[in-house]
Write a protein that holds these residues in place. Structure first.
Motif, PDB file in Angstrom:
ATOM      1  N   ASP A  81      50.235  35.080  44.331  1.00  0.00           N
ATOM      2  CA  ASP A  81      50.486  34.534  45.655  1.00  0.00           C
ATOM      3  C   ASP A  81      51.868  33.887  45.662  1.00  0.00           C
ATOM      4  O   ASP A  81      52.639  34.023  44.721  1.00  0.00           O
ATOM      5  N   LYS A  96      45.928  36.049  42.509  1.00  0.00           N
ATOM      6  CA  LYS A  96      45.059  36.078  43.686  1.00  0.00           C
ATOM      7  C   LYS A  96      43.624  36.294  43.230  1.00  0.00           C
ATOM      8  O   LYS A  96      43.361  37.090  42.339  1.00  0.00           O
ATOM      9  N   SER A 126      45.722  43.547  45.605  1.00  0.00           N
ATOM     10  CA  SER A 126      45.808  44.055  46.970  1.00  0.00           C
ATOM     11  C   SER A 126      46.198  45.526  46.983  1.00  0.00           C
ATOM     12  O   SER A 126      46.769  46.060  46.026  1.00  0.00           O
TER      13      SER A 126
END
Length: 72
Positions: free
Chosen positions: A19, A25, A38
């Motif tokens: 992050d 994350k 992600s």
């Protein structure tokens, strides 16, 4: 009818996706705190791979209009 499929995939113990503070994350999945990667992170790793480059896959640019006009 709505069907959602979630998959868990093992990765090496590395900080693949951080992050803005540099922390990994995370998210809760199955009641357990897990690292999260992600789709943007996965797509970048594909774009920067040797296999993608060998295919002449493409480039990312904000200058697409200029690149096209230079080719014409």
């Amino acid at each position: 009818m709505l069907i959602e499929i979630h998959g868990i995939q093992n990765h090496s113990p590395a900080n693949l996706n951080r992050d803005d503070l540099g922390s990994p994350k995370t998210c809760y999945f199955g009641g357990v705190l897990r690292s999260r990667i992600s789709s943007q992170c996965i797509k970048r790793s594909i774009r920067t791979s040797d296999e993608f480059t060998a295919l002449c896959g493409g480039i990312r640019t904000r200058q697409l209009g200029k690149l096209i006009s230079d080719l014409v």
